[in-house]
Design an enzyme around this catalytic site. Sequence first.
Site, PDB file in Angstrom:
ATOM      1  CB  SER A 124      -2.650  -1.894  -8.948  1.00  0.00           C
ATOM      2  OG  SER A 124      -1.407  -1.259  -9.057  1.00  0.00           O
ATOM      3  CE1 TYR A 148      -2.259  -2.134  -2.900  1.00  0.00           C
ATOM      4  CE2 TYR A 148      -0.717  -1.951  -4.717  1.00  0.00           C
ATOM      5  CZ  TYR A 148      -1.950  -1.688  -4.165  1.00  0.00           C
ATOM      6  OH  TYR A 148      -2.880  -0.998  -4.898  1.00  0.00           O
ATOM      7  CE  LYS A 152      -5.031  -3.402  -5.209  1.00  0.00           C
ATOM      8  NZ  LYS A 152      -6.378  -3.070  -4.773  1.00  0.00           N
TER       9      LYS A 152
END
Length: 335
Positions: A124, A148, A152
């Site tokens: 992302s 979050y 990643k």
Amino acid sequence: MKVLVTGGIGYIGSHTCVELIEAGYDVVVLDNLSNSHPAIIDAIEKITSKRIPLYVGDVRDSDVLDKVFTENEIDSVIHFAALKCVPESVRMPVEYYDCNVGGTISIIKAMKKYGVTKFVFSSSATVYGADNPVPFKEDFPLSATSPYGMTKVAMERILTDTANADENWSVALLRYFNPIGAHKSGLIGDNPQGIPNNLFPYIARVAAGIYPELSVFGNDYNTPDGTGVRDYIHVVDLARGHVAALDYLETHKGAEAINLGAGHGYSVLEVLHAFEKAVGHKLPFKFMPRRAGDIDEMCAHTEKAEKLLSYKTKYGIDEMCEDGWRYTKKFYGIE
Ligand code: NAD
Ligand code: WQD
């Protein structure tokens, strides 16, 4: 060639399954249905005339992975399965690390066991953090402002180390910018459970009459109209990027981070106005304070995707809105 698509009946996964089938790949899906519905398999069949096998199970479950890998001759893995809600990750960091990082390690272990070495990963633009200048280039330093985002960053590291440790591995770390829109059929699209956090599904629900108005978070950003600018990419274009990445991995070893974005940003008000064009009338909105953690602008540097994958996006903001609105109308039975 058979591709295992984890999280393959989610929003991006379902569109990628369609593009893979249309490119001639055999597809197997593993999904735990935590954010999806098995009926998506029917929708994919309607679009492609192909019924793909769905294994209902968790990527962290080694027994399920044994079953998938022994019953299918898997050639490569596209790993979408993850939790993806930024504010939820702040409230439930351990669940996010467990599902996202734990799930990725579990898949890597199964791939090692069954000798599969081609991996396409859903990363992302969030890995560029809050301090890099736009457009974001793949070699910029990584950081993250949420659990979050940290999952990643961590998963990119784990996959890069895995490829560094074994010269047979080929890994594409695809850094998605802001995927929106839906398949032209209107049969698959983004339908988040509960109140959407993201801009596009929220606008779609205002247009469908579910919510009275859009809250525009901040009009004092350092952007031309003061609202936040993001690089929106049509989800079908994003899906095409995965097919291009698989082709690339056929002939390239090692791990490569690649941006998938349009390379052009739109403000919140520009997206709203484009959606109004698709709907045919104005949509109500009000300005609200900035949302915590948001930055002025995010935009992809797209040269690496062009060079390595011969990849360019095809669809502009008008098609993103027209296709998203078609899906929303169909979903809510409007017209
Ligand atoms: P989604 O929630 O629609 O799809 C994820 C799918 O994975 C769902 O079908 C869910 O049921 C499944 N899943 C979740 N945890 C699982 C587990 N432990 N085992 C098996 N299945 C599991 O999300 P999406 O928007 O399609 O995102 C796909 C990937 O792309 C995610 O990794 C996400 O972090 C990443 N991503 C998404 C965006 C975005 O804006 N949508 C942007 C950048 C990156
Ligand atoms: C876009 C713009 C908001 C909602 C998030 C994740 C990111 C990635 C994609 C997974 C911003 C504004 C939004 C609303 C608004 N996901 N907005 N009213 O924040 O760029 O990215 O999704 O990896 O990690 O952080 O996307 O759609 O939430 O916001 O004004 O009701 O719309 O402030 O400027 P974002 P978004």
